[in-house]
Enzyme design. Structure first.
Site, short mmCIF file in Angstrom:
data_model
loop_
_atom_site.label_atom_id
_atom_site.label_comp_id
_atom_site.label_asym_id
_atom_site.label_seq_id
_atom_site.Cartn_x
_atom_site.Cartn_y
_atom_site.Cartn_z
N ASP A 83 -1.16 -44.95 46.95
CA ASP A 83 -0.82 -46.27 47.50
C ASP A 83 -0.84 -47.27 46.34
OD1 ASP A 83 -1.46 -47.17 50.88
OD2 ASP A 83 -0.51 -48.46 49.37
N ASP A 101 2.80 -51.07 48.63
CA ASP A 101 2.31 -52.04 49.60
C ASP A 101 3.06 -53.37 49.49
OD1 ASP A 101 -0.37 -54.13 50.19
OD2 ASP A 101 0.07 -52.47 51.57
N GLU A 152 6.92 -50.50 51.36
CA GLU A 152 6.57 -51.15 52.63
C GLU A 152 7.15 -52.55 52.57
OE1 GLU A 152 2.77 -52.54 55.37
OE2 GLU A 152 2.87 -52.95 53.21
N HIS A 189 -1.88 -47.10 59.63
CA HIS A 189 -3.23 -47.69 59.69
C HIS A 189 -3.19 -49.16 60.08
CE1 HIS A 189 -1.51 -48.83 55.94
NE2 HIS A 189 -2.46 -49.71 55.75
N ASP A 190 -1.98 -49.72 60.23
CA ASP A 190 -1.82 -51.14 60.62
C ASP A 190 -1.32 -51.31 62.04
OD1 ASP A 190 -0.49 -52.10 57.36
OD2 ASP A 190 -2.55 -52.06 58.11
O1 TEU Z 1 0.31 -54.37 55.27
C1 TEU Z 1 1.23 -55.39 55.22
C2 TEU Z 1 1.51 -55.94 56.53
O2 TEU Z 1 2.54 -56.39 56.78
C3 TEU Z 1 0.47 -55.88 57.50
O3 TEU Z 1 -0.55 -56.64 57.09
C4 TEU Z 1 0.92 -56.39 58.79
O4 TEU Z 1 1.37 -57.65 58.72
C5 TEU Z 1 -0.17 -56.40 59.70
O5 TEU Z 1 -1.03 -55.41 59.47
C6 TEU Z 1 0.37 -56.20 61.04
O6 TEU Z 1 -0.67 -56.37 61.84
C7 TEU Z 1 -0.10 -53.88 54.02
C8 TEU Z 1 -1.13 -52.79 54.26
O7 TEU Z 1 -0.54 -51.75 54.97
C9 TEU Z 1 -2.27 -53.43 55.03
O8 TEU Z 1 -3.22 -52.48 55.43
C10 TEU Z 1 -2.91 -54.48 54.16
O9 TEU Z 1 -3.89 -55.14 54.90
C11 TEU Z 1 -1.87 -55.47 53.66
O10 TEU Z 1 -0.66 -54.88 53.22
C12 TEU Z 1 -2.39 -56.22 52.47
O11 TEU Z 1 -2.54 -55.33 51.39
#
Ligand code: TEU
Length: 565
Positions: A98, A206, A269, A341-342
């Site tokens: 990542d 990310d 992403e 995970h989000d």
């Molecule tokens: O996520 C980016 C992102 O868009 C998410 O934060 C999203 O907006 C949110 O989770 C939706 O609820 C990435 C990673 O996947 C996330 O785990 C991190 O928290 C974020 O970036 C910051 O690094």
């Protein structure tokens, strides 16, 4: 020219904190990943995406990195990571790290140096600005722009000693790097080459479409349109797919991958990315990234924000998937995902996690996704049908985004019960409960106390129970992954949507040369006479179904993959 390896690959995401603990401290770790490689090999996984394991204060569970070239002792050692790389390669699998380089931790030496003084040689490695004109540091509204953070509150944090503010699109402990500064870019490229030299096969990047900010020559950053009820604004027009984003990604590709032997994979992403932009990012001729994670389908049940819950209409889901399939049919490539995970668990969100239909909807959603054109990503636990967690109170949440949202909502005078309802449905913690390996008290995840409780449904929903059950969700995932490996039409076949107006039945064909597959999925509890819906199905042969004894009726949450020709 042969299609790249990843067009027929299936990826698996490990969120190490919640995958498998090998030390009894209640946190998953690299020892745990090594222990469960057979599970991934049995599933037929080709590439593993490992969420961050780097040294980090863990403010955002590792997405706040304080050292890019080591492993946090919480997760293990660099030697264990080398062991993982070797073990994966020995099984014919690959590893994506990542890459979190839109921001670092505020405890990263780069930021510590940058913050040390306005004249620091690394001051310009981050975004520092004086207070808004006419305001004193700390005054309400003194932030240089009105941008609202993804984790609630302003995107600017005041540094008392210097009286200046620094930018953080996410948490204040995640200051944004200034990619306008070529020193920053070269430092990142050197770090990426260091990991490739170690044997890593690529990166999941990310929020990589946020690294270019729309900054004027005089350094000015523009306010965004106001967001009702927040006193803040939406700055996304200034940081989503900014003016130099293609230049930066092409430079990264040239500096890191060009001339290097190896079968690499990069997936960016990209919240808010459009199809038009994705075509540019993933066009091989432009040498930027191989594929992107787009967010359109995971926003269909969002109102003004993700916490403003809206009912999901299946035809909207179809329309969205259909657009992306058509949009990247002749150039570029799609990534395919329901879970990560989000996001809350898909079987609870897009499926039906009632006892009667959980298994069927989990396998129906899997069939639908895996038969689309693109690279499927399986998120840990999805392959055994894990569902959302029954959070009881706001104290049950650990995720920074959820906790910050509750605090901000209370400040804004919102109803705690209503906010808790949104958190239950949308919190990222739903995806972060420990993987359910067996029916024992801590689901085989740990011998200690898990950092986040195990879902009580693990007694019935776990890998051990499903491993030798041919009717299980796990068995169905194995069959789907094998189907993609054995049938080029699944990997490369042209996609054509059918029944676009049907509210529940999702049907499409995949065609490669003379081979045509018909895929039909019933995304609801209403049975349908198949021949009436799709006469061509009558003479087709079934090559994979999620329910036994396929007959004339398409049953609730039934999915069939048929060969027409
Ligand atoms: O996520 C980016 C992102 O868009 C998410 O934060 C999203 O907006 C949110 O989770 C939706 O609820 C990435 C990673 O996947 C996330 O785990 C991190 O928290 C974020 O970036 C910051 O690094």
């Amino acid at each position: 020219m042969d299609a790249p390896w990843w067009t027929r690959a299936v990826a698996y995401q490990v969120y190490p904190r919640s995958f498998q603990d090998s030390t009894g401290d209640g946190l998953g770790d690299l020892g745990g990943v090594l222990r469960r490689l057979d599970h991934l090999a049995d599933l037929g996984i080709d590439v593993l995406w490992l969420s961050p394991v780097y040294p980090s204060p863990q403010a955002d569970n590792g997405y706040d990195i304080s050292d890019y070239q080591d492993v946090d002792p919480l997760f293990g050692t660099l030697a264990q990571l080398d062991e993982l790389i070797a073990a994966l390669h020995a099984r014919g699998m690959r590893l994506l790290m990542d890459l979190v380089v839109n921001h670092t931790s505020d405890e990263h030496p780069w930021f510590v140096e940058s913050r040390s003084s306005p004249t620091s040689p690394k001051r310009d490695w981050y975004w520092w600005r004086p207070p808004r004109g006419g305001f004193a540091p700390g005054d309400p509204g003194a932030e240089p722009t009105n941008w609202q953070s993804f984790f609630s509150g302003p995107m600017w944090e005041l540094d008392e000693p210097s009286g200046e503010y620094y930018l953080h699109l996410f948490d204040r402990k995640q200051p944004d790097l200034n990619w306008e500064n070529s020193e920053v870019r070269q430092a990142v490229y050197a770090m990426m080459r260091w990991w490739l030299d170690r044997g890593v096969d690529g990166f999941r990047m990310d929020v990589i479409n946020m690294i270019s900010k729309d900054v004027a020559d005089d350094g000015h950053l523009h306010d965004g349109p106001p967001i009702a009820g927040t006193g803040l604004g939406d700055g996304s027009a200034s940081y989503l797919c900014g003016p130099r984003i293609h230049e930066f990604l092409h430079e990264m590709h040239r500096e890191v991958f060009a001339g290097r032997n190896g079968a690499f994979l990069t997936v960016g992403e990209m919240p808010g990315v459009t199809i038009e932009e994705a075509r540019l990012f993933t066009d091989p001729a432009r040498a930027e990234v191989d594929m992107v994670f787009q967010f359109e389908h995971v926003g269909l049940d969002h109102g003004a924000s993700k916490w403003d819950l809206r009912p999901l209409r299946m035809r909207d889901l179809k329309a969205s998937f259909g657009r992306w399939q058509a949009g990247l049919a002749d150039v570029g490539w799609n990534s395919l995902y329901w879970d990560n995970h989000d996001q809350p668990r898909a079987v609870s969100r897009f499926g039906d996690d009632s006892p009667e239909f959980r298994r069927d909807s989990a396998t129906c959603l899997a069939t639908l996704l895996h038969l689309h054109r693109g690279t499927p990503y399986v998120y840990q636990g999805q392959e055994i049908g894990m569902a959302n967690y029954p959070f009881a109170s706001v104290d049950d949440f650990r995720d920074l985004e959820s906790v910050n949202h509750f605090t901000a909502a209370m400040k804004a005078g919102q109803d705690p019960a209503a906010v808790l309802t949104s958190l239950r449905v949308m919190s990222r913690d739903n995806a972060r409960t420990p993987v359910q390996w067996d029916a024992s008290p801590q689901a085989g995840f740990t011998t200690g106390k898990p950092w986040l409780p195990v879902n009580p449904d693990h007694v019935d929903w776990n890998a051990a129970t499903q491993r030798n059950d041919p009717a299980s969700v796990l068995a169905h995932y194995k069959r789907l992954i094998a189907l993609r490996h054995e049938n080029p039409v699944v990997a490369l076949g042209e996609f054509a949507m059918l029944l676009p107006e049907h509210d529940e039945v999702y049907a499409f064909t995949r065609t490669l040369a003379h081979e045509v597959l018909l895929v039909v999925c019933n995304l609801g509890r209403t049975p349908y006479p198949l021949a009436e819906l799709l006469p061509e199905a009558a003479s087709a042969s079934l090559i994979l179904g999620n329910l036994p004894d396929a007959g004339p009726t398409l049953r609730p949450w039934e999915a069939r993959v048929l060969r027409i020709a």
